[in-house]
Design a protein around this motif. Structure first.
Motif, PDB file in Angstrom:
ATOM      1  N   ASP A 167       0.821  -1.210   0.000  1.00  0.00           N
ATOM      2  CA  ASP A 167       0.000   0.000   0.000  1.00  0.00           C
ATOM      3  C   ASP A 167       0.859   1.267   0.000  1.00  0.00           C
ATOM      4  OD1 ASP A 167      -2.115  -1.656  -0.004  1.00  0.00           O
ATOM      5  OD2 ASP A 167      -3.041  -0.931   1.841  1.00  0.00           O
ATOM      6  N   SER A 168       1.955   1.226   0.764  1.00  0.00           N
ATOM      7  CA  SER A 168       2.765   2.441   0.833  1.00  0.00           C
ATOM      8  C   SER A 168       3.478   2.681  -0.498  1.00  0.00           C
ATOM      9  CB  SER A 168       3.773   2.348   1.982  1.00  0.00           C
ATOM     10  OG  SER A 168       4.659   1.278   1.769  1.00  0.00           O
ATOM     11  N   LEU A 169       3.927   1.603  -1.151  1.00  0.00           N
ATOM     12  CA  LEU A 169       4.539   1.747  -2.480  1.00  0.00           C
ATOM     13  C   LEU A 169       3.564   2.425  -3.439  1.00  0.00           C
ATOM     14  CD1 LEU A 169       6.417  -1.502  -3.595  1.00  0.00           C
ATOM     15  CD2 LEU A 169       7.269   0.843  -3.660  1.00  0.00           C
ATOM     16  N   ALA A 170       2.346   1.878  -3.519  1.00  0.00           N
ATOM     17  CA  ALA A 170       1.352   2.416  -4.445  1.00  0.00           C
ATOM     18  C   ALA A 170       0.958   3.838  -4.049  1.00  0.00           C
ATOM     19  CB  ALA A 170       0.126   1.513  -4.469  1.00  0.00           C
ATOM     20  N   ALA A 171       0.798   4.064  -2.745  1.00  0.00           N
ATOM     21  CA  ALA A 171       0.387   5.386  -2.282  1.00  0.00           C
ATOM     22  C   ALA A 171       1.442   6.429  -2.631  1.00  0.00           C
ATOM     23  CB  ALA A 171       0.152   5.362  -0.771  1.00  0.00           C
ATOM     24  N   PHE A 172       2.707   6.051  -2.466  1.00  0.00           N
ATOM     25  CA  PHE A 172       3.784   6.995  -2.764  1.00  0.00           C
ATOM     26  C   PHE A 172       3.800   7.340  -4.256  1.00  0.00           C
ATOM     27  CE2 PHE A 172       8.398   8.010  -3.362  1.00  0.00           C
ATOM     28  CZ  PHE A 172       8.386   9.173  -2.610  1.00  0.00           C
ATOM     29  N   ALA A 173       3.612   6.330  -5.109  1.00  0.00           N
ATOM     30  CA  ALA A 173       3.580   6.581  -6.557  1.00  0.00           C
ATOM     31  C   ALA A 173       2.407   7.495  -6.908  1.00  0.00           C
ATOM     32  CB  ALA A 173       3.476   5.257  -7.319  1.00  0.00           C
ATOM     33  N   PHE A 174       1.241   7.213  -6.308  1.00  0.00           N
ATOM     34  CA  PHE A 174       0.066   8.032  -6.621  1.00  0.00           C
ATOM     35  C   PHE A 174       0.213   9.456  -6.092  1.00  0.00           C
ATOM     36  CE2 PHE A 174      -2.710   4.147  -7.224  1.00  0.00           C
ATOM     37  CZ  PHE A 174      -3.042   4.462  -8.531  1.00  0.00           C
ATOM     38  N   ALA A 175       0.864   9.613  -4.948  1.00  0.00           N
ATOM     39  CA  ALA A 175       0.907  10.933  -4.318  1.00  0.00           C
ATOM     40  C   ALA A 175       1.951  11.836  -4.945  1.00  0.00           C
ATOM     41  CB  ALA A 175       1.174  10.779  -2.818  1.00  0.00           C
ATOM     42  N   LYS A 176       3.076  11.281  -5.326  1.00  0.00           N
ATOM     43  CA  LYS A 176       4.199  12.149  -5.667  1.00  0.00           C
ATOM     44  C   LYS A 176       4.665  12.031  -7.118  1.00  0.00           C
ATOM     45  CE  LYS A 176       4.082  14.278  -2.191  1.00  0.00           C
ATOM     46  NZ  LYS A 176       3.790  15.717  -2.307  1.00  0.00           N
ATOM     47  N   TYR A 177       4.017  11.224  -7.922  1.00  0.00           N
ATOM     48  CA  TYR A 177       4.464  11.074  -9.310  1.00  0.00           C
ATOM     49  C   TYR A 177       3.284  11.258 -10.242  1.00  0.00           C
ATOM     50  CZ  TYR A 177       8.967   9.446  -7.702  1.00  0.00           C
ATOM     51  OH  TYR A 177      10.199   9.375  -7.114  1.00  0.00           O
ATOM     52  N   ASP A 178       3.640  11.664 -11.463  1.00  0.00           N
ATOM     53  CA  ASP A 178       2.636  11.803 -12.498  1.00  0.00           C
ATOM     54  C   ASP A 178       2.980  10.791 -13.580  1.00  0.00           C
ATOM     55  OD1 ASP A 178       0.445  12.804 -13.616  1.00  0.00           O
ATOM     56  OD2 ASP A 178       1.236  14.821 -13.990  1.00  0.00           O
ATOM     57  N   PHE A 179       2.009   9.992 -13.985  1.00  0.00           N
ATOM     58  CA  PHE A 179       2.306   9.018 -15.057  1.00  0.00           C
ATOM     59  C   PHE A 179       1.033   8.763 -15.856  1.00  0.00           C
ATOM     60  CE2 PHE A 179       1.712   6.974 -10.937  1.00  0.00           C
ATOM     61  CZ  PHE A 179       0.682   6.076 -11.166  1.00  0.00           C
ATOM     62  N   PRO A 180       1.176   8.350 -17.103  1.00  0.00           N
ATOM     63  CA  PRO A 180      -0.005   8.195 -17.962  1.00  0.00           C
ATOM     64  C   PRO A 180      -1.026   7.229 -17.353  1.00  0.00           C
ATOM     65  CG  PRO A 180       2.003   7.999 -19.244  1.00  0.00           C
ATOM     66  CD  PRO A 180       2.419   8.039 -17.818  1.00  0.00           C
ATOM     67  N   GLY A 181      -2.281   7.613 -17.367  1.00  0.00           N
ATOM     68  CA  GLY A 181      -3.343   6.746 -16.877  1.00  0.00           C
ATOM     69  C   GLY A 181      -3.535   6.800 -15.381  1.00  0.00           C
ATOM     70  N   LYS A 182      -2.768   7.668 -14.698  1.00  0.00           N
ATOM     71  CA  LYS A 182      -2.805   7.681 -13.240  1.00  0.00           C
ATOM     72  C   LYS A 182      -4.199   7.961 -12.680  1.00  0.00           C
ATOM     73  CE  LYS A 182      -1.385  10.911  -9.819  1.00  0.00           C
ATOM     74  NZ  LYS A 182      -0.318  11.740  -9.251  1.00  0.00           N
ATOM     75  N   ASN A 183      -4.841   9.010 -13.196  1.00  0.00           N
ATOM     76  CA  ASN A 183      -6.140   9.376 -12.627  1.00  0.00           C
ATOM     77  C   ASN A 183      -7.180   8.280 -12.824  1.00  0.00           C
ATOM     78  OD1 ASN A 183      -5.134  11.755 -11.693  1.00  0.00           O
ATOM     79  ND2 ASN A 183      -5.772  12.931 -13.508  1.00  0.00           N
ATOM     80  N   ALA A 184      -7.197   7.701 -14.036  1.00  0.00           N
ATOM     81  CA  ALA A 184      -8.160   6.634 -14.313  1.00  0.00           C
ATOM     82  C   ALA A 184      -7.908   5.449 -13.384  1.00  0.00           C
ATOM     83  CB  ALA A 184      -8.051   6.197 -15.765  1.00  0.00           C
ATOM     84  N   LEU A 185      -6.627   5.099 -13.205  1.00  0.00           N
ATOM     85  CA  LEU A 185      -6.294   3.966 -12.334  1.00  0.00           C
ATOM     86  C   LEU A 185      -6.712   4.256 -10.891  1.00  0.00           C
ATOM     87  CD1 LEU A 185      -2.796   3.064 -13.795  1.00  0.00           C
ATOM     88  CD2 LEU A 185      -4.755   1.513 -13.651  1.00  0.00           C
TER      89      LEU A 185
END
Lengths: 312, 328
Positions: free
Chosen positions: A125-143
């Motif tokens: 959860d922390s891995l995924a949360a960190f990616a979602f919180a601090k990085y921008d990547f294609p498809g992020k919002n939809a995911l």
């Protein structure tokens, strides 16, 4: 109680003020008026505490009663009038408990499942949360929206097909059936993402990037330390939830020799209904470690539950 | 892990952190340059596909079949659902679930609000009180259902002993239809009042004090302050607690199962929807019908949640989520 008494006396003296020698002394009068106001405030406080204490007693009494029953014989439990103090049969109940069911292996299984669930959930959860919180990547919002949508799916919907799936891959009766499906969850990712996006400064992540650190290094050096509070909460929360999980273990743990505390306790309850003292000793064993874990982490835990509701 | 942590400097330049607005490369090169992020979020989606999505799709299929888990899967069309609509045991379970939900939720949320108000006063021992009220929420319901079973036992239970001592007729808590429902509701109230009180308390603490001060200067009475300031400000949180109580109430299982067994007690008075699903799927091995019940519950819960939402969020005057400004 002394506050209540002094309250009453001071209230009584206040109206009698004029009869006193210094009746026309204005500052004196004001003081007695103040005293009455203070007394009323104090009385209100006492009543507040008393009302709260009624609630506290109702909250805690079932635990106390559980402890009383687990130290009593079955005859004492069902005697009239009921005895509300501790008995002396705890050792005997415990001995009967250990000879009736393999409570020790159920305890070990429960600890394994709860601890592994907590560790895996904290990590993934922390891995995924960190990616979602601090990085921008294609498809992020939809995911992210997709992940939130999985919140809405009730667990009871997949009980039957999940059981069939487990039987197809040979996991029925095993502990991994309890651990693997819940190793990452939307609740924890959402919670940690909220914390990470507000508590970790973007500048910190950015400067680490410029220094050449990769995602996983930044996660480990910056993300994990700064999410520590949320991680502690998530760990305790997951541990408690896994410890108390009942429906799924009841369905999937078909082997009577491999049970968790909850299912073992239910077996005990349905098979040895006549020995109440022993069943209660088993219930106590299943509840006590959890209360310990909760009280150790309670401050943090309660604050986070409340914050989650306010923000969510 | 540190093995895969040093990306080429080009990558760092091309994909800045969330702070810098979208300068990312489009297309597959853009996707590939973000592989660590995809790896980081992958576990959840993989687990969801295997243990979440697949079972759900499979359960739709199952609900149109007749299968005991051993023999052939027979396609049965809509017959499970047609049976469900006519199944009086199912509708009894639906009625029971809603009665227990109502019997528990209304007193529970009211008591929680009262407790939150009391705790909101500036009093001593607040930390201790909060722990004590929250304690029932974190303990195993199996153990506590066994305890409540003895407290409410018809002949020798603590409650009936107290009633006898007061010269009141004892109540058949675990054998009469209403008694069973009240006992289950009491367990739910016991377990969740403190939890909801803690949430209301946090809500009360988030109401700015100048609102109260302004109301007081305008000469508002305590009751007016309560109904005009406190309740509207708490509305989103009350909505949250009603929704969570609904979801929890409709999936009630452990309490009746431990207290009354797989059959739901005398006259199935404690049979809830999820208990009936469990009963049909895992004691009768009727997987097709069990799946149909699960979907019926899903539909009922959705409709009910929408009704709750509509009723409670009519006046959305309280500003929500002002603090969420996540840059990403």
């Amino acid at each position: 109680m002394t506050t209540a008494d002094s309250t009453r006396t001071s209230e009584r003296t206040a109206p009698g003020g004029p009869a006193e020698p210094r009746a026309n002394d204005r500052p004196g009068l004001r003081t007695s008026g103040d005293r009455a106001a203070i007394a009323r405030a104090r009385l209100e406080k006492v009543i507040t505490h008393l009302l709260i204490l009624v609630g506290v007693v109702l909250s805690v009494f079932p635990f106390y009663w559980l402890a009383v029953m687990s130290t009593s014989t079955t005859a004492q439990i069902f005697g009239y009038p009921p005895r509300l103090t501790f008995g002396t049969s705890f050792a005997e109940n415990l001995r009967n408990l250990f000879s009736s069911v393999d409570i020790l292996s159920a305890l070990v299984n429960t600890i394994i499942v709860s601890a592994l669930c907590a560790v895996l959930v904290m990590f993934f959860d922390s891995l995924a949360a960190f990616a979602f919180a601090k990085y921008d990547f294609p498809g992020k919002n939809a995911l992210f929206v997709l992940m939130i949508a999985t919140f809405l799916i009730p667990g009871s919907l997949s009980l039957v097909p999940s059981f069939i799936l487990m039987s197809k891959i040979g996991w029925v009766g095993t502990l991994q059936a309890l651990i693997v499906p819940g190793a990452a969850n939307a609740f924890g990712i959402f919670l940690l993402r909220q914390m990470a996006s507000s508590s970790i400064p973007d500048e910190l992540v950015e400067s680490a990037r410029i220094d050449g650190a990769g995602f996983f290094t930044i996660y480990r050096r910056i993300g994990v330390p700064m999410m520590r509070g949320g991680l502690a909460f998530l760990g305790i929360f997951t541990f408690i939830t896994a410890w108390n999980d009942y429906v799924w273990p009841l369905i999937v743990l078909v082997d009577p020799n491999r049970q968790t505390l909850q299912t073992a306790l239910q077996n005990l309850n349905s098979l040895y209904l006549t020995d109440y003292g022993m069943v209660m000793a088993g219930a106590l064993v299943s509840v006590l470690p959890l209360i310990g874990v909760f009280i150790i982490g309670s401050r943090h835990f309660i604050a986070n539950i409340a914050a989650g509701a306010i923000k969510g | 892990m540190s093995v895969m942590t040093t990306p080429p400097p080009v990558d760092a330049a091309r994909a800045p952190a969330a702070a810098v607005p979208r300068t990312r490369a489009r297309g597959w090169r853009g996707v590939l340059s973000h592989w660590p992020q995809y790896v980081a979020i992958a576990p959840f989606y993989v687990l969801f596909l295997v243990f979440g999505l697949f079972p759900i799709v499979f359960s739709i299929v199952l609900s149109f079949t007749d299968w005991d888990g051993m023999g052939e899967i027979r396609f049965a069309g809509l017959s499970q659902y047609i049976y469900l609509v006519q199944d009086s045991r199912f509708w009894n379970a639906v009625a029971n679930t809603f009665i227990i939900w109502f019997l528990s939720t209304v007193p529970m949320l009211f008591l929680a609000l009262v407790i939150a108000f009391l705790l909101h006063q500036n009093i001593r021992f607040r930390g201790f009180y909060r722990v004590a009220f929250f304690l029932p929420n974190v303990t195993s319901m199996v153990a506590m259902a066994i305890v409540f079973g003895s407290v409410f036992s018809d002949s020798f239970g603590l409650v009936n002993s107290a009633l006898t001592a007061l010269h009141v007729d004892s109540v058949p808590w675990l054998s009469s239809s209403l008694g069973i429902k009240v006992t289950i509701a009491v367990m739910v109230i016991w377990r969740f009042t403190g939890y909801n009180a803690i949430i209301y308390l946090a809500g009360l603490q988030s109401i700015p004090t100048d609102l109260y001060d302004a109301a007081k200067t305008d000469g508002a009475s305590t009751w007016q302050i309560f109904t005009r300031v406190t309740i509207p400000m708490l509305r989103p949180i009350i909505l949250f607690t009603v929704i969570t109580s609904t979801v929890g109430g409709l999936s009630l299982f452990t309490e009746p199962q431990v207290l009354l067994g797989d059959a739901g007690g005398n006259g199935e008075a404690g049979m809830t929807i999820v208990l009936y699903q469990y009963n049909q799927a895992f004691t009768q091995f009727d997987f097709g019908y069990g799946s149909a019940i699960a979907w019926a519950l899903f539909v009922l819960a959705s409709v009910f949640a929408i009704i709750n939402w509509r009723l409670l969020s009519e006046r959305r005057d309280a500003p929500r989520r002002t603090g969420r400004k996540a840059r990403s």
